[in-house]
Scaffold this motif. Structure first.
Motif, PDB file in Angstrom:
ATOM      1  N   UNK A 221      -3.334  22.809  -3.641  1.00 17.70           N
ATOM      2  CA  UNK A 221      -3.595  21.840  -2.580  1.00 17.70           C
ATOM      3  C   UNK A 221      -4.471  22.404  -1.461  1.00 17.70           C
ATOM      4  N   UNK A 222      -5.298  21.519  -0.949  1.00 17.35           N
ATOM      5  CA  UNK A 222      -5.985  21.756   0.312  1.00 17.35           C
ATOM      6  C   UNK A 222      -5.114  21.178   1.411  1.00 17.35           C
ATOM      7  N   UNK A 223      -5.351  21.537   2.683  1.00 19.25           N
ATOM      8  CA  UNK A 223      -4.540  20.958   3.758  1.00 19.25           C
ATOM      9  C   UNK A 223      -4.582  19.436   3.796  1.00 19.25           C
ATOM     10  N   UNK A 224      -5.756  18.862   3.521  1.00 17.43           N
ATOM     11  CA  UNK A 224      -5.885  17.395   3.559  1.00 17.43           C
ATOM     12  C   UNK A 224      -5.065  16.767   2.432  1.00 17.43           C
ATOM     13  N   UNK A 225      -5.133  17.351   1.236  1.00 19.78           N
ATOM     14  CA  UNK A 225      -4.344  16.832   0.119  1.00 19.78           C
ATOM     15  C   UNK A 225      -2.850  16.951   0.413  1.00 19.78           C
ATOM     16  N   UNK A 226      -2.469  18.060   1.019  1.00 18.47           N
ATOM     17  CA  UNK A 226      -1.069  18.286   1.373  1.00 18.47           C
ATOM     18  C   UNK A 226      -0.562  17.200   2.324  1.00 18.47           C
ATOM     19  N   UNK A 227      -1.343  16.912   3.355  1.00 15.21           N
ATOM     20  CA  UNK A 227      -0.958  15.896   4.328  1.00 15.21           C
ATOM     21  C   UNK A 227      -0.934  14.512   3.687  1.00 15.21           C
ATOM     22  N   UNK A 228      -1.952  14.229   2.834  1.00  9.48           N
ATOM     23  CA  UNK A 228      -1.999  12.942   2.147  1.00  9.48           C
ATOM     24  C   UNK A 228      -0.764  12.737   1.279  1.00  9.48           C
ATOM     25  N   UNK A 229      -0.371  13.788   0.541  1.00 14.93           N
ATOM     26  CA  UNK A 229       0.820  13.693  -0.295  1.00 14.93           C
ATOM     27  C   UNK A 229       2.075  13.433   0.547  1.00 14.93           C
ATOM     28  N   UNK A 230       2.129  14.060   1.708  1.00 13.95           N
ATOM     29  CA  UNK A 230       3.276  13.840   2.590  1.00 13.95           C
ATOM     30  C   UNK A 230       3.373  12.377   3.007  1.00 13.95           C
ATOM     31  N   UNK A 231       2.238  11.776   3.321  1.00  5.63           N
ATOM     32  CA  UNK A 231       2.261  10.371   3.735  1.00  5.63           C
ATOM     33  C   UNK A 231       2.601   9.450   2.568  1.00  5.63           C
ATOM     34  N   UNK A 232       2.088   9.768   1.389  1.00  6.49           N
ATOM     35  CA  UNK A 232       2.452   8.979   0.212  1.00  6.49           C
ATOM     36  C   UNK A 232       3.958   9.080  -0.030  1.00  6.49           C
ATOM     37  N   UNK A 233       4.471  10.294  -0.003  1.00  2.18           N
ATOM     38  CA  UNK A 233       5.905  10.494  -0.207  1.00  2.18           C
ATOM     39  C   UNK A 233       6.736   9.829   0.871  1.00  2.18           C
ATOM     40  N   UNK A 234       6.236   9.845   2.110  1.00  2.99           N
ATOM     41  CA  UNK A 234       6.961   9.215   3.221  1.00  2.99           C
ATOM     42  C   UNK A 234       7.131   7.719   2.968  1.00  2.99           C
ATOM     43  N   UNK A 235       6.053   7.066   2.530  1.00  4.28           N
ATOM     44  CA  UNK A 235       6.118   5.620   2.265  1.00  4.28           C
ATOM     45  C   UNK A 235       7.000   5.343   1.054  1.00  4.28           C
ATOM     46  N   UNK A 236       6.820   6.112  -0.029  1.00  6.97           N
ATOM     47  CA  UNK A 236       7.601   5.877  -1.243  1.00  6.97           C
ATOM     48  C   UNK A 236       9.092   6.109  -1.015  1.00  6.97           C
TER      49      UNK A 236
END
Length: 456
Positions: A221-236
């Motif tokens: 992961x890059x930092x941006x991908x890491x943050x994006x995954x966190x937001x996806x997981x947060x919504x899911x």
């Protein structure tokens, strides 16, 4: 006069901001948001009662408030009634509750949509009952209102008395208030919530269809991908029924979906055709429409750097004592950092080892850790009696002692004249995790250094 009547009379009891013992009923108060606001309004003086279709009286017991066993009677007696139910039944509940309300009371809702609920409140609330549409732009996991946006959609001539009270209470507790028309609200949230949730949920379902190993992907992961995954997981990880209602109950969302899907298809076609110039032009046009992207870059850099910085601080803390706040439970863990990985921290806390997920913790600063110790540990107490130099001021000496970082508190507990000399007894409280004999020796050296003579 503003849309809610800025020239308000102040002679009515609620306009002075005092809500002590006023009765509030939260319909749907057994749900997560209902519970959050039950606690919030209770702590600010309201006599709060909750009602929920599930009949979970244990929720009321846990919150220390009453459960309404007779809903109709409770509505008729309440000064404020808040509707906190799923979007698709909000208007139905308003139709059932509003006609029962007494003159001078306030009817509010906490729904993600505003046009339908505010129209229902206007239709069913009797004359003399004020109405206020609201939309808290946060979930029930936040610890306070500080820094949170809170949207209000007051209806002209229907909120003169209560509007300043509610707005003032929210602002006093740190909320940022946005006032808009209900229709404007629904247009904006069709993108703010409708588009963003749709995109994140679709990314999540795409990962499912691809049978993509999300956990394994974090190795690359890059930092941006890491943050994006966190937001996806947060919504899911949220209530899927709530998110379905946000998508399906706002008619403006479908228009947004249509444009989004068309743009996805168009961009995908350019990729298929290897249309580099078309892709560049589309991205540049979007950047121009977006406006100045520099602030967005700085804010995202700040978020990325914060994640990296805290992780780096943990890495260099191995073998040292640190304080870690679990942001969801509020519990503070104190101990030596034993091991740090991208996913977790192992902390030697007393005789046991605690495993804490990186995403759930916040590293306390040295000062925050010290303040926790001061407020939560049992400290060592020592009394030191000295003969102070002639013409010296014992209070000034006390200030010198208070400068020792290992001393929690220092005070003078006794002063008297002994053989024409002034004797003073200083009581010091030594930080619990410090060696008291060593700290006392340091203090005695300071006292002797400024001319005091120890008494035995």
């Amino acid at each position: 006069m503003d849309r809610c009547g800025a020239s308000h009379r102040s002679d009515e009891r609620s306009c002075d901001g005092s809500v002590e013992n006023l009765k509030m009923l939260i319909v749907g108060g057994t749900g997560e948001m209902g519970q959050w606001f039950s606690t919030f309004f209770k702590e600010r003086g309201f006599d709060v009662t909750i009602w929920g279709k599930s009949g979970k009286t244990e929720v009321a017991e846990r919150l220390g408030i009453r459960f309404a066993h007779n809903l109709q009677a409770e509505v008729a007696e309440s000064d404020v009634v808040i509707i906190s139910v799923p979007i698709d039944i909000t208007e139905q509940v308003i139709a059932e509750v509003a006609p029962l309300m007494k003159k001078g009371s306030l009817l509010m809702d906490l729904t993600s949509l505003k046009t339908g609920p505010t129209r229902a409140m206007q239709k069913y609330a009797p004359d003399g009952v004020e109405i206020l549409g609201t939309h808290p732009m946060f979930g029930p996991t936040i610890p306070s209102l500080h820094g949170q946006r809170f949207i209000l959609t007051p209806i002209n001539e229907r909120c003169q008395k209560w509007f300043p009270v509610i707005r003032g209470m929210l602002e006093e507790n740190g909320a940022h208030i946005v006032i808009v028309e209900p229709e404007e609200h629904d247009r904006f949230v069709s993108v703010v919530q409708g588009l963003t949730h749709f995109a994140y949920i679709t990314i999540g379902t795409t990962l499912t269809k691809l049978d993509f190993n999300v956990k394994e992907s974090r190795r690359f992961m890059s930092p941006v991908y890491d943050i994006m995954l966190d937001f996806v997981g947060r919504i899911l990880g949220q209530n899927p029924y709530l998110y379905a209602m946000i998508q399906m109950e706002n008619p403006e969302v479908i228009k947004v979906h249509e444009v989004f899907l068309k743009e996805c298809h168009h961009t995908s076609e350019m990729v298929r055709k290897h249309d580099i110039q078309g892709f560049i032009t589309k991205m540049r046009d979007a950047a121009i429409h977006f406006g100045d992207t520099s602030p967005a870059l700085r804010r995202s850099d700040k978020l990325i750097n914060f994640k990296i910085s805290e992780y780096d601080h943990l890495l260099v803390s191995v073998g040292e004592e640190r304080g870690l706040l679990h942001v969801y439970t509020g519990k503070i863990h104190i101990g030596k950092v034993w091991k740090v990985t991208p996913a977790e921290v192992l902390l030697a806390e007393g005789t046991k080892t605690v495993s804490l997920k990186i995403e759930n913790i916040q590293l306390l600063s040295a000062q925050e850790l010290k303040e926790w110790k001061i407020n939560n540990l049992a400290h060592h107490r020592r009394d030191i009696s000295v003969i102070v130099p002639e013409n010296s001021n014992p209070e000034i000496i006390l200030e010198v002692l208070s400068g020792n970082e290992n001393i929690v508190k220092s005070e003078i507990i006794d002063t008297y004249i002994l053989e024409e000399k002034k004797s003073v007894t200083y009581r010091i409280s030594i930080l619990a995790d410090k060696e008291p004999d060593n700290v006392q020796n340091d203090v005695e050296k300071v006292l002797c250094g400024i001319g005091c003579r120890l008494r035995t």
